[in-house]
Motif scaffolding. Sequence first.
Motif, PDB file in Angstrom:
ATOM      1  N   GLU A 187       0.796  -7.312  -2.647  1.00 52.20           N
ATOM      2  CA  GLU A 187       1.441  -6.030  -2.345  1.00 52.20           C
ATOM      3  C   GLU A 187       0.574  -4.933  -2.956  1.00 52.20           C
ATOM      4  OE1 GLU A 187       5.297  -5.782  -4.257  1.00 52.20           O
ATOM      5  OE2 GLU A 187       4.428  -5.628  -6.253  1.00 52.20           O
TER       6      GLU A 187
ATOM      7  N   ARG B 276      -0.775 -12.556   1.999  1.00 53.60           N
ATOM      8  CA  ARG B 276       0.224 -13.541   1.583  1.00 53.60           C
ATOM      9  C   ARG B 276      -0.006 -14.810   2.397  1.00 53.60           C
ATOM     10  NH1 ARG B 276       5.740  -9.738   1.250  1.00 53.60           N
ATOM     11  NH2 ARG B 276       4.704  -8.120   0.025  1.00 53.60           N
TER      12      ARG B 276
ATOM     13  N   GLU C  76       1.540 -16.909   3.975  1.00 53.09           N
ATOM     14  CA  GLU C  76       2.861 -17.163   4.559  1.00 53.09           C
ATOM     15  C   GLU C  76       2.919 -18.565   5.152  1.00 53.09           C
ATOM     16  OE1 GLU C  76       5.361 -15.151   4.427  1.00 53.09           O
ATOM     17  OE2 GLU C  76       4.616 -13.084   4.290  1.00 53.09           O
TER      18      GLU C  76
ATOM     19  N   PHE D  88       3.788  -9.510  13.660  1.00 53.47           N
ATOM     20  CA  PHE D  88       4.975  -9.238  12.831  1.00 53.47           C
ATOM     21  C   PHE D  88       4.810  -9.824  11.430  1.00 53.47           C
ATOM     22  CE2 PHE D  88       9.052 -10.455  11.032  1.00 53.47           C
ATOM     23  CZ  PHE D  88       9.710  -9.236  11.048  1.00 53.47           C
ATOM     24  N   ARG D  89       4.466 -11.107  11.372  1.00 53.12           N
ATOM     25  CA  ARG D  89       4.250 -11.737  10.060  1.00 53.12           C
ATOM     26  C   ARG D  89       2.893 -12.416  10.087  1.00 53.12           C
ATOM     27  NH1 ARG D  89       8.741 -14.063   9.213  1.00 53.12           N
ATOM     28  NH2 ARG D  89       9.583 -12.563   7.744  1.00 53.12           N
ATOM     29  N   THR D  90       1.963 -11.888   9.291  1.00 54.21           N
ATOM     30  CA  THR D  90       0.605 -12.421   9.253  1.00 54.21           C
ATOM     31  C   THR D  90       0.225 -12.674   7.800  1.00 54.21           C
ATOM     32  OG1 THR D  90      -0.181 -10.142   9.252  1.00 54.21           O
ATOM     33  CG2 THR D  90      -0.161 -11.266  11.364  1.00 54.21           C
TER      34      THR D  90
ATOM     35  N   PHE E 110      -2.428  -8.292   6.074  1.00 52.69           N
ATOM     36  CA  PHE E 110      -1.762  -7.171   6.727  1.00 52.69           C
ATOM     37  C   PHE E 110      -1.936  -5.920   5.885  1.00 52.69           C
ATOM     38  CE2 PHE E 110       1.876  -7.331   3.802  1.00 52.69           C
ATOM     39  CZ  PHE E 110       1.800  -8.646   3.352  1.00 52.69           C
TER      40      PHE E 110
ATOM     41  N   GLN F 284      -0.201  -2.515   4.167  1.00 55.18           N
ATOM     42  CA  GLN F 284       1.074  -1.937   3.737  1.00 55.18           C
ATOM     43  C   GLN F 284       0.927  -0.444   3.509  1.00 55.18           C
ATOM     44  OE1 GLN F 284       2.043  -4.502   0.272  1.00 55.18           O
ATOM     45  NE2 GLN F 284       3.891  -5.016   1.396  1.00 55.18           N
TER      46      GLN F 284
ATOM     47  N   GLU G  64       2.893   1.974   1.091  1.00 57.77           N
ATOM     48  CA  GLU G  64       3.929   1.958   0.052  1.00 57.77           C
ATOM     49  C   GLU G  64       3.911   3.263  -0.726  1.00 57.77           C
ATOM     50  OE1 GLU G  64       5.306  -1.926  -1.532  1.00 57.77           O
ATOM     51  OE2 GLU G  64       3.175  -2.239  -1.830  1.00 57.77           O
TER      52      GLU G  64
ATOM     53  N   GLU H 252      13.357  -7.065   9.685  1.00 62.30           N
ATOM     54  CA  GLU H 252      12.963  -6.035   8.706  1.00 62.30           C
ATOM     55  C   GLU H 252      11.693  -5.305   9.146  1.00 62.30           C
ATOM     56  OE1 GLU H 252      12.195  -7.642   4.817  1.00 62.30           O
ATOM     57  OE2 GLU H 252      11.033  -5.887   4.202  1.00 62.30           O
ATOM     58  N   LEU H 253      11.791  -3.977   9.042  1.00 59.95           N
ATOM     59  CA  LEU H 253      10.621  -3.140   9.306  1.00 59.95           C
ATOM     60  C   LEU H 253      10.098  -2.603   7.975  1.00 59.95           C
ATOM     61  CD1 LEU H 253       8.992  -1.718  11.541  1.00 59.95           C
ATOM     62  CD2 LEU H 253      10.759   0.037  11.618  1.00 59.95           C
TER      63      LEU H 253
ATOM     64  N   GLU I  66      11.159   2.778  -4.344  1.00 60.01           N
ATOM     65  CA  GLU I  66      10.007   2.343  -3.547  1.00 60.01           C
ATOM     66  C   GLU I  66      10.365   2.336  -2.056  1.00 60.01           C
ATOM     67  OE1 GLU I  66       7.382  -1.422  -4.144  1.00 60.01           O
ATOM     68  OE2 GLU I  66       9.246  -2.130  -3.277  1.00 60.01           O
TER      69      GLU I  66
ATOM     70  N   GLY J 158       5.160  -2.291   6.424  1.00 60.38           N
ATOM     71  CA  GLY J 158       3.913  -2.874   6.908  1.00 60.38           C
ATOM     72  C   GLY J 158       3.398  -2.039   8.067  1.00 60.38           C
TER      73      GLY J 158
ATOM     74  N   ARG K   6       3.322  -4.092  11.203  1.00 59.58           N
ATOM     75  CA  ARG K   6       4.678  -4.327  11.704  1.00 59.58           C
ATOM     76  C   ARG K   6       5.238  -3.070  12.353  1.00 59.58           C
ATOM     77  NH1 ARG K   6       8.857  -7.663   8.031  1.00 59.58           N
ATOM     78  NH2 ARG K   6       7.147  -9.185   8.104  1.00 59.58           N
TER      79      ARG K   6
HETATM   80  N1  GAP Z   1       6.237  -3.785  -2.817  1.00 57.43           N
HETATM   81  C1  GAP Z   1       7.372  -4.310  -2.160  1.00 57.43           C
HETATM   82  C2  GAP Z   1       7.046  -5.176  -1.036  1.00 57.43           C
HETATM   83  O1  GAP Z   1       5.893  -5.543  -0.814  1.00 57.43           O
HETATM   84  P1  GAP Z   1       8.133  -6.487   0.917  1.00 57.43           P
HETATM   85  O2  GAP Z   1       9.513  -6.365   1.519  1.00 57.43           O
HETATM   86  O3  GAP Z   1       7.689  -7.844   0.494  1.00 57.43           O
HETATM   87  O4  GAP Z   1       8.125  -5.470  -0.284  1.00 57.43           O
HETATM   88  C3  GAP Z   1       7.205  -4.577   2.409  1.00 57.43           C
HETATM   89  O5  GAP Z   1       7.073  -5.886   1.945  1.00 57.43           O
HETATM   90  C4  GAP Z   1       6.886  -4.516   3.889  1.00 57.43           C
HETATM   91  O6  GAP Z   1       5.592  -5.064   4.126  1.00 57.43           O
HETATM   92  C5  GAP Z   1       7.823  -5.330   4.790  1.00 57.43           C
HETATM   93  O7  GAP Z   1       8.998  -4.608   5.088  1.00 57.43           O
HETATM   94  C6  GAP Z   1       6.965  -5.535   6.013  1.00 57.43           C
HETATM   95  O8  GAP Z   1       6.990  -4.384   6.842  1.00 57.43           O
HETATM   96  C7  GAP Z   1       5.568  -5.662   5.421  1.00 57.43           C
HETATM   97  N2  GAP Z   1       5.203  -7.093   5.286  1.00 57.43           N
HETATM   98  C8  GAP Z   1       5.531  -7.938   4.297  1.00 57.43           C
HETATM   99  N3  GAP Z   1       5.017  -9.154   4.525  1.00 57.43           N
HETATM  100  C9  GAP Z   1       4.343  -9.082   5.690  1.00 57.43           C
HETATM  101  C10 GAP Z   1       3.578 -10.012   6.467  1.00 57.43           C
HETATM  102  N4  GAP Z   1       3.390 -11.273   6.075  1.00 57.43           N
HETATM  103  N5  GAP Z   1       3.032  -9.586   7.623  1.00 57.43           N
HETATM  104  C11 GAP Z   1       3.183  -8.305   8.035  1.00 57.43           C
HETATM  105  N6  GAP Z   1       3.887  -7.389   7.340  1.00 57.43           N
HETATM  106  C12 GAP Z   1       4.453  -7.760   6.185  1.00 57.43           C
END
Ligand code: GAP
Length: 461
Positions: A151, A183, A185, A193-195, A198, A200, A202, A267-268, A307, A311, A314
């Motif tokens: 993050e 991450r 994942e 959407f989930r990679t 990615f 962020q 923040e 989740e967005l 906070e 993403g 996303r």
């Molecule tokens: N600092 C807090 C944090 O990182 P999180 O909910 O784990 O919170 C925030 O991540 C945002 O990052 C998510 O709402 C999403 O939009 C994006 N995100 C998290 N993991 C992701 C992934 N594997 N691929 C794409 N976007 C991701």
Amino acid sequence: MKDKRLSDLQTLVSLCKRRGFIFQSSEVYGGLNSCWDYGPLGSQFKLQVKLSWWQRMTKRHDIVGLDAAILMHPTVWKASGHVDGFSDPLSDCKNCKARFRLDTAPEKDGKTVCPSCGSGDITAPRNFNLMFKTHMGPVEDSGAVVYLRPETAQGIFVNFENVATSMRKKIPFGIAQIGKSFRNEITPGNFTFRTREFEQMEMQYFVKPGSDMEWFEKWKSERMAHYADLGFDPKYLRFKEHGPTELAHYARAAFDVQYEFPFGWQELEGVHNRGDFDLTQHSKFSGKKLEYFDEAAKEKFVPYVIETAVGCDRLALALLCHAYAEETLEGAAATESEKGEKAGEKTEKAEATRIVLRFKPELAPTQVAVLPLSKKPDLQNLGMKLRDDLSASYRADYDESASIGKRYRRQDEIGTPFCVTVDFDTLVDQKVTVRHRDKMTQDRVELSQIKNYLTEKLLSF
Ligand code: GAP
């Protein structure tokens, strides 16, 4: 005109490839699972998404920007809780050998079963840390281990004092950052959407303890307001509160902003009240007090943090899904005969459907396309000169290939708000035809007025 929303993600994946938005990573080698490359239009579009967020945050006088390194001191991740706690419980199916997250597996007769084959013969879960590990320098020993940040937030916390001091910031104030996170994942998917890699966006907003819930509510409203301004229909957005068992270890309160994707509500963005968890942890692990001295009240305290974390990929995906429309054209629109054609020549077919990306103009990769009606040198020269003139103010492109109808459809598919057609009459009357993406209406405009016309139309879009 009747509109159909995007119902199948694969349709968007195909459009993104066909039109140069997003390609599979390393495709010539068969592709790398869950990794994506943004093409010429996609990279411009994603940049506009980032700019929209960045400008919205940093135009405020209480928010400043930061661009921290991806690699950080490994103790950062001890302090933040990621080394010990950023993991998913993984089980293996002894029957079909599938590996899956235990917390997302289905249940049968009160027993957790394999999501692939339904067998109850599964191993006890093992914790799998989601951080990517690598080594700094030439020696691969444990002393050289570093992580790719999972993050961007921690780069902000460890720079809290640097920023507050160098910028003379008084609480409440925020720090905004855009950058890559990683991450490992277990179940990536649904396109971007989930990679595993990615970006962020923040923002950490530092407040006086006690005022935190008030700021939390303000930031929830502000983030929803931004989404409305980006063109989202509010009926496809909602808040989802994290219940006591869902809250992350650092959170005092948390809401997700969810969007209704073609694959369901997801989740967005997360809006979190992180309390003083992060600054307290970094004080403890670094031995350096991370406090704020309130001169007016003559008191020291550890600020609380609100906070907002979204993403970028996303959000870009949500915007693509939302902008996508398959239109059934009726009546005049179905038999649209574009002005600017030679008399009697109907180059736009009487098609009954068209695909259009209804981006807000500030997000569209191309804002105006100049289309000469023919490849005659006079029209080419005029068209290219117009494209060059317009490029000073807008993201402008030029296209002379294929019939005018096909070119309009191509521009619709990439979300270009305006097409400007240069025709043979232009050489005589110095006027061009401007065609609007959404209503497909046309105006004849003096060349000398085209910039004013576009500026006014783009502003009032
Ligand atoms: N600092 C807090 C944090 O990182 P999180 O909910 O784990 O919170 C925030 O991540 C945002 O990052 C998510 O709402 C999403 O939009 C994006 N995100 C998290 N993991 C992701 C992934 N594997 N691929 C794409 N976007 C991701």
